[in-house]
Write a protein that holds these residues in place. Sequence first.
Motif, mmCIF file in Angstrom:
data_model
loop_
_atom_site.group_PDB
_atom_site.id
_atom_site.type_symbol
_atom_site.label_atom_id
_atom_site.label_comp_id
_atom_site.label_asym_id
_atom_site.label_seq_id
_atom_site.Cartn_x
_atom_site.Cartn_y
_atom_site.Cartn_z
ATOM 1 N N ASP A 199 0.840 -1.200 0.000
ATOM 2 C CA ASP A 199 0.000 0.000 0.000
ATOM 3 C C ASP A 199 0.876 1.252 0.000
ATOM 4 O O ASP A 199 0.536 2.259 -0.628
ATOM 5 N N ASN A 200 2.007 1.193 0.729
ATOM 6 C CA ASN A 200 2.938 2.323 0.778
ATOM 7 C C ASN A 200 3.382 2.692 -0.640
ATOM 8 O O ASN A 200 3.329 3.860 -1.050
ATOM 9 N N ALA A 201 3.861 1.683 -1.373
ATOM 10 C CA ALA A 201 4.379 1.920 -2.719
ATOM 11 C C ALA A 201 3.279 2.430 -3.653
ATOM 12 O O ALA A 201 3.526 3.304 -4.496
ATOM 13 N N LEU A 202 2.067 1.904 -3.507
ATOM 14 C CA LEU A 202 0.970 2.325 -4.384
ATOM 15 C C LEU A 202 0.585 3.774 -4.142
ATOM 16 O O LEU A 202 0.267 4.510 -5.087
ATOM 17 N N VAL A 203 0.606 4.212 -2.883
ATOM 18 C CA VAL A 203 0.281 5.609 -2.571
ATOM 19 C C VAL A 203 1.325 6.541 -3.176
ATOM 20 O O VAL A 203 0.992 7.555 -3.808
ATOM 21 N N LEU A 204 2.602 6.212 -3.001
ATOM 22 C CA LEU A 204 3.666 7.053 -3.557
ATOM 23 C C LEU A 204 3.612 7.077 -5.082
ATOM 24 O O LEU A 204 3.797 8.127 -5.709
ATOM 25 N N GLU A 205 3.324 5.928 -5.677
ATOM 26 C CA GLU A 205 3.208 5.853 -7.132
ATOM 27 C C GLU A 205 2.045 6.701 -7.637
ATOM 28 O O GLU A 205 2.137 7.357 -8.684
ATOM 29 N N LYS A 206 0.955 6.681 -6.913
ATOM 30 C CA LYS A 206 -0.236 7.458 -7.292
ATOM 31 C C LYS A 206 0.090 8.936 -7.469
ATOM 32 O O LYS A 206 -0.451 9.608 -8.366
ATOM 33 N N TYR A 207 0.974 9.461 -6.618
ATOM 34 C CA TYR A 207 1.318 10.874 -6.666
ATOM 35 C C TYR A 207 2.647 11.136 -7.386
ATOM 36 O O TYR A 207 3.152 12.265 -7.356
ATOM 37 N N GLY A 208 3.205 10.112 -8.021
ATOM 38 C CA GLY A 208 4.446 10.283 -8.758
ATOM 39 C C GLY A 208 5.629 10.623 -7.877
ATOM 40 O O GLY A 208 6.559 11.308 -8.321
ATOM 41 N N ILE A 209 5.596 10.158 -6.632
ATOM 42 C CA ILE A 209 6.662 10.450 -5.674
ATOM 43 C C ILE A 209 7.756 9.384 -5.776
ATOM 44 O O ILE A 209 7.477 8.190 -5.654
ATOM 45 N N SER A 210 8.984 9.823 -6.009
ATOM 46 C CA SER A 210 10.141 8.928 -5.922
ATOM 47 C C SER A 210 10.758 9.139 -4.550
ATOM 48 O O SER A 210 11.427 10.168 -4.314
ATOM 49 N N PRO A 211 10.513 8.234 -3.620
ATOM 50 C CA PRO A 211 10.950 8.477 -2.237
ATOM 51 C C PRO A 211 12.469 8.504 -2.118
ATOM 52 O O PRO A 211 13.188 7.846 -2.867
ATOM 53 N N ASN A 212 12.939 9.275 -1.144
ATOM 54 C CA ASN A 212 14.371 9.379 -0.867
ATOM 55 C C ASN A 212 14.773 8.210 0.041
ATOM 56 O O ASN A 212 14.979 8.362 1.242
ATOM 57 N N ILE A 213 14.857 7.024 -0.552
ATOM 58 C CA ILE A 213 15.086 5.798 0.230
ATOM 59 C C ILE A 213 16.518 5.771 0.757
ATOM 60 O O ILE A 213 17.482 5.836 -0.010
ATOM 61 N N GLN A 214 16.637 5.674 2.084
ATOM 62 C CA GLN A 214 17.933 5.567 2.736
ATOM 63 C C GLN A 214 18.150 4.189 3.345
ATOM 64 O O GLN A 214 19.269 3.688 3.406
ATOM 65 N N LEU A 215 17.063 3.575 3.792
ATOM 66 C CA LEU A 215 17.134 2.253 4.417
ATOM 67 C C LEU A 215 15.928 1.441 3.964
ATOM 68 O O LEU A 215 14.858 1.992 3.672
ATOM 69 N N GLN A 216 16.101 0.129 3.910
ATOM 70 C CA GLN A 216 15.010 -0.775 3.565
ATOM 71 C C GLN A 216 14.907 -1.869 4.613
ATOM 72 O O GLN A 216 15.910 -2.284 5.200
ATOM 73 N N SER A 217 13.680 -2.332 4.829
ATOM 74 C CA SER A 217 13.448 -3.384 5.811
ATOM 75 C C SER A 217 12.388 -4.335 5.297
ATOM 76 O O SER A 217 11.430 -3.918 4.638
ATOM 77 N N LYS A 218 12.543 -5.620 5.593
ATOM 78 C CA LYS A 218 11.541 -6.622 5.232
ATOM 79 C C LYS A 218 10.523 -6.816 6.338
ATOM 80 O O LYS A 218 9.671 -7.697 6.258
ATOM 81 N N ASP A 219 10.603 -5.986 7.377
ATOM 82 C CA ASP A 219 9.747 -6.163 8.540
ATOM 83 C C ASP A 219 9.282 -4.795 9.024
ATOM 84 O O ASP A 219 10.092 -3.897 9.253
ATOM 85 N N SER A 220 7.959 -4.630 9.177
ATOM 86 C CA SER A 220 7.422 -3.340 9.610
ATOM 87 C C SER A 220 7.909 -2.956 11.001
ATOM 88 O O SER A 220 8.127 -1.776 11.299
ATOM 89 N N HIS A 221 8.079 -3.951 11.867
ATOM 90 C CA HIS A 221 8.566 -3.662 13.218
ATOM 91 C C HIS A 221 9.973 -3.070 13.162
ATOM 92 O O HIS A 221 10.288 -2.115 13.883
ATOM 93 N N ALA A 222 10.815 -3.631 12.291
ATOM 94 C CA ALA A 222 12.172 -3.100 12.138
ATOM 95 C C ALA A 222 12.133 -1.678 11.595
ATOM 96 O O ALA A 222 12.911 -0.811 12.029
#
Length: 290
Positions: A199-222
């Motif tokens: 859902d996160n990616a779909l919302v950003l895509e909807k508005y044409g936002i290229s997020p300033n990704i600094q870190l990635q996680s496979k777990d929401s808690h992390a």
Amino acid sequence: MDVEKVRALICVIEEKSISAAADKMGYTPSGISRMMAALEDDLGFQLLIRRKEGISVTAECRQMLPVIRDYIRSDEECIQMAARIRGMEVGTVTIGSAYSEYYRWLAECVKSFHEKYPGIRMELSSGYSSDLIQKVLNHKLDIAIVSRRDEVDEWLPLRKDPMVAWVPVNHRLAGLKGVPIEEFAKENYIDSNPEYVTDNALVLEKYGISPNIQLQSKDSHASWQMVEAGLGIGLNNYINSKDRIGEVKVLPLIPEQTVEIGITYSRDMTLAGRIFMEQLKNDYIRKSIF
């Protein structure tokens, strides 16, 4: 085709190993290998490619998989219908949920259902919405609680859930009433579950936002912990945020964004699945818990 051979094929594909499939199904590895060889003889082409890193499927096998899964489902339907005619209820219902919020409700529904139909086995699993939806469409799951996607088969809406920003309490955005969506292109962004269509990616895509990704996680808690440590801001569903504790402000997005959470299910699922789905609808309507 022998349905047991076909079931063995699916098990081998999912486990990516002859030995693992044999352990799971209660056969010897040589027994599974003979079944695969016989099935390939029956169909007239190779199904599996054996490599050191594991089993993969041929292009011919990939074309056959939708029909094979339908074949297994039809066999299960015949067994369940025959049992019902004899006055019994048997079979397996497979259920997935993308949201832990619903585990307790599902457990209560399963308990009530099992008391009425003790011969039907229930299997619960977790996952991400896009993945679970594909499993329903491919007859790997009967039912799933997910956020809505265009490709869903049947749909029972449960709730509208807002998307929210996760912001460290000492961040400049923490004092705002909401976080403008364009901030995700400027601020350090902690991306959750980048390998899935979230859902996160779909919302950003909807508005044409290229997020300033600094870190990635496979777990929401992390991801939450990284936000709390001040490493960036995050974006997630409110349903995944409301019970968390920590030095993180949960703020609405500007403009407001919501996703629809509901139950998706296959319109041609097995008899056991249809019986459970009817009870699920009745519980949903009667309890009105959403």
